[in-house]
Design a protein around this motif. Sequence first.
Motif, short mmCIF file in Angstrom:
data_model
loop_
_atom_site.label_atom_id
_atom_site.label_comp_id
_atom_site.label_asym_id
_atom_site.label_seq_id
_atom_site.Cartn_x
_atom_site.Cartn_y
_atom_site.Cartn_z
N ARG A 1 34.96 57.68 92.83
CA ARG A 1 34.08 58.85 92.72
C ARG A 1 32.71 58.57 93.34
N TYR A 2 32.15 57.42 92.99
CA TYR A 2 30.87 57.04 93.58
C TYR A 2 31.03 56.78 95.08
N TYR A 3 32.05 56.01 95.42
CA TYR A 3 32.15 55.52 96.80
C TYR A 3 32.41 56.64 97.80
N GLY B 1 32.47 45.36 105.07
CA GLY B 1 33.60 46.21 104.75
C GLY B 1 34.37 45.73 103.54
N LYS B 2 35.18 46.63 103.03
CA LYS B 2 36.06 46.29 101.90
C LYS B 2 37.47 46.03 102.43
N ARG B 3 38.28 45.37 101.56
CA ARG B 3 39.67 45.05 101.91
C ARG B 3 39.78 44.31 103.24
N GLU C 1 18.02 50.35 89.56
CA GLU C 1 19.20 49.91 90.31
C GLU C 1 19.44 50.86 91.48
N LYS C 2 20.22 50.43 92.44
CA LYS C 2 20.64 51.35 93.48
C LYS C 2 21.69 52.31 92.95
N PRO C 3 22.02 53.41 93.56
CA PRO C 3 21.44 53.84 94.83
C PRO C 3 20.08 54.50 94.64
N ASN D 1 20.93 48.95 102.39
CA ASN D 1 20.14 48.08 101.51
C ASN D 1 20.36 46.60 101.85
N HIS D 2 21.47 46.05 101.37
CA HIS D 2 21.68 44.59 101.48
C HIS D 2 21.61 44.08 102.93
N MET D 3 22.30 44.78 103.83
CA MET D 3 22.39 44.26 105.19
C MET D 3 21.04 44.34 105.90
N GLY E 1 18.26 38.28 95.37
CA GLY E 1 18.26 37.27 94.32
C GLY E 1 19.23 36.14 94.63
N LYS E 2 19.98 36.25 95.71
CA LYS E 2 20.95 35.19 96.02
C LYS E 2 20.22 33.97 96.57
N GLU E 3 20.66 32.84 96.09
CA GLU E 3 20.03 31.57 96.47
C GLU E 3 19.89 31.42 98.00
N ILE F 1 26.17 32.24 102.80
CA ILE F 1 25.53 32.78 101.60
C ILE F 1 26.49 32.79 100.42
N GLN F 2 27.73 33.18 100.68
CA GLN F 2 28.75 33.14 99.64
C GLN F 2 30.14 33.24 100.26
N PRO F 3 31.20 32.79 99.60
CA PRO F 3 31.20 32.13 98.30
C PRO F 3 30.60 30.71 98.37
N ALA G 1 38.67 38.15 104.00
CA ALA G 1 38.03 37.12 103.18
C ALA G 1 36.78 37.68 102.52
N LYS G 2 36.43 37.11 101.38
CA LYS G 2 35.15 37.43 100.74
C LYS G 2 34.14 36.45 101.33
N SER G 3 33.22 36.96 102.09
CA SER G 3 32.28 36.04 102.72
C SER G 3 31.01 36.76 103.13
N ASP H 1 26.33 52.15 100.81
CA ASP H 1 26.59 51.21 99.72
C ASP H 1 26.08 49.81 100.06
N MET H 2 26.21 49.41 101.29
CA MET H 2 25.89 48.02 101.66
C MET H 2 24.88 47.92 102.80
N PHE H 3 25.05 48.77 103.81
CA PHE H 3 24.27 48.59 105.03
C PHE H 3 22.80 48.95 104.85
N SER I 1 31.81 40.51 104.12
CA SER I 1 33.15 41.06 103.98
C SER I 1 33.63 40.88 102.56
N GLU I 2 34.41 41.85 102.11
CA GLU I 2 34.96 41.77 100.75
C GLU I 2 36.47 41.88 100.82
N VAL I 3 37.13 41.25 99.89
CA VAL I 3 38.58 41.37 99.79
C VAL I 3 38.93 42.57 98.91
N ASP J 1 17.51 44.89 94.72
CA ASP J 1 18.55 44.67 95.71
C ASP J 1 19.08 43.29 95.38
N HIS J 2 20.26 43.22 94.77
CA HIS J 2 20.65 41.93 94.20
C HIS J 2 20.88 40.86 95.27
N TYR J 3 21.04 41.29 96.54
CA TYR J 3 21.15 40.27 97.59
C TYR J 3 19.87 39.42 97.69
C1 BG6 Z 1 27.12 46.32 95.60
C2 BG6 Z 1 28.04 47.38 96.12
O1 BG6 Z 1 25.79 46.67 95.83
O2 BG6 Z 1 27.41 45.10 96.24
C3 BG6 Z 1 29.50 46.98 95.94
O3 BG6 Z 1 27.80 48.60 95.46
C4 BG6 Z 1 29.75 45.62 96.52
O4 BG6 Z 1 30.37 47.93 96.52
C5 BG6 Z 1 28.72 44.61 96.03
O5 BG6 Z 1 31.04 45.22 96.12
C6 BG6 Z 1 28.86 43.29 96.75
O6 BG6 Z 1 28.05 42.34 96.12
P1 BG6 Z 1 28.38 40.80 96.19
O7 BG6 Z 1 27.25 40.15 95.45
O8 BG6 Z 1 29.72 40.61 95.55
O9 BG6 Z 1 28.43 40.46 97.65
#
Ligand code: BG6
Length: 489
Positions: free
Chosen positions: A225-227, A339-341, A147-149, A239-241, A181-183, A377-379, A344-346, A235-237, A215-217, A177-179
């Motif tokens: 502690r981790y963040y 980003g967080k907060r 798993e990451k990191p 790897n996933h991005m 695995g996203k459809e 991609i989501q939701p 929208a979650k998108s 955390d995101m850029f 974006s996350e809500v 990188d669980h992204y």
């Molecule tokens: C994780 C990050 O890798 O991805 C989290 O550590 C983040 O901070 C999450 O919330 C976002 O994943 P998803 O699948 O909800 O977009």
Amino acid sequence: QEHPKSVIVIFGATGDLAKRKLFPSIYHLVQNEKIGKEFAVVGVGRRPWTNDEFRHNVSDSIQTSIKESKDLDDFTSHFHYHPFDVTNPSSYLELNDLLTKLDSTYQTEGNRIFYLAMAPEFFGTIAKNLKKEGLTATKGWSRLVIEKPFGHDLPSAQTLNQEIREAFNEDQIYRIDHYLGKEMVQNIEVIRFANALFEPLWNNRYISNIQVTSSEVLGVEDRGRYYENSGALRDMFQNHMLQMVALLAMEPPIKLTTDEVRSEKVKVLRALRAVSEDEVSDYFVRGQYASGQLDNKQLIGYTEENNVDKKSQTETYVAGKLLIDNFRWAGVPFYIRTGKRMAAKSTQIVVQFKDIPMNLYYKKGENVPPNLLVINIQPDEGITLQLNVKKDGDAGDSKPVKLDLSNNFQDGINTPEAYEKLLYDCMRGDATNFTHWDEVSLSWSFVDPISDAWKKGKAALAAYPSGSMGPKESDEMLEADGNQWWPVN
Ligand code: BG6
């Protein structure tokens, strides 16, 4: 269809990831008949649980995440718990005995998956001991899922990689990188390479810019502690991005094999224009959420969160402008933000096409809106295509419309979750949707100067209200190029 057979050893089996994602994924795989009876799961952790306690926990996790839960007792009977001390050799020997026993009970042919879903400081130690104590020497295959990191910068990632490579070959290592695995992330490739409509236009002659937003809500929750040591960049850029950028920008692979796909992605990362420490503020914006409001709820700022330094300079938002210096992409900015907060979650990709050469429908200083291909991609999952058509009644005037393919191409309601797909891929030995070491190292090489510059205070940390789409500096970065962020769905 042949069922893959394996014992799956989960390190960190009492943790959050196992509970939220891994147990339900394995359950789905069994229910969907992707795996048969020839599997066992061994939960490894520091806590002195019994098999019963562990099975109870597994059954809980499934009942919370899935409404229909049949055959649960039969399913959880495949689960075994092994209390474990990562640094004690005899722990490994005992584990090996258990695995050998389960191998014969469940006829898993000596196949073993070691899944590291726990604090990263032990990744290297565990991998080395698995080999040293003989756990990888079976008549079947052994694979390491990690798993990451994967490190927190290039040097630490290299150290970790050397440690795990002492015990496992690159083709035995599955870096999650669980992204991937996203459809709809997997769909990027198909949309690009199976449509005569897009691929001929997929270059700097026809594309003006590409935008990737995640974006996350949610705020930092209980992960302060981790963040605090990570921030949005790591955390995101990193790897996933960057993985999504690689899929969007890569050349068509010769074949859809693991090596071919990964080597095209690697080439994209090699072509990323490096940003030096002094240029960082021209190409990157970092932000941190302040207090704010969303849906009539008052939200606290990042520095007021648990386990967060009151004077923290950790970024919870990052926006970047990437340039890919190759023939296809020279001159096309890739704008990335996460980003967080936020409002929208998108997770969404927008491909903005260039304007047509001559505009017959130009009215009152307003340009005809560009064509946009939006990959949701989501939701929501789907694609929309923004085109221009005649405005009702008004000759000589146009209006934008959306061809909306959302939901239309879902095969059923049960599209598998990312983890389910990735776990199944690993059991079948398909590493295509996992990150190769070359991708990890190139990503860190790109990201390190940015975090170094920030550490030295070379760019201001911009505050943004919780519930907004990020700091205004991010909008200004695009405006300076004559562009704008397209709204998320
Ligand atoms: C994780 C990050 O890798 O991805 C989290 O550590 C983040 O901070 C999450 O919330 C976002 O994943 P998803 O699948 O909800 O977009």
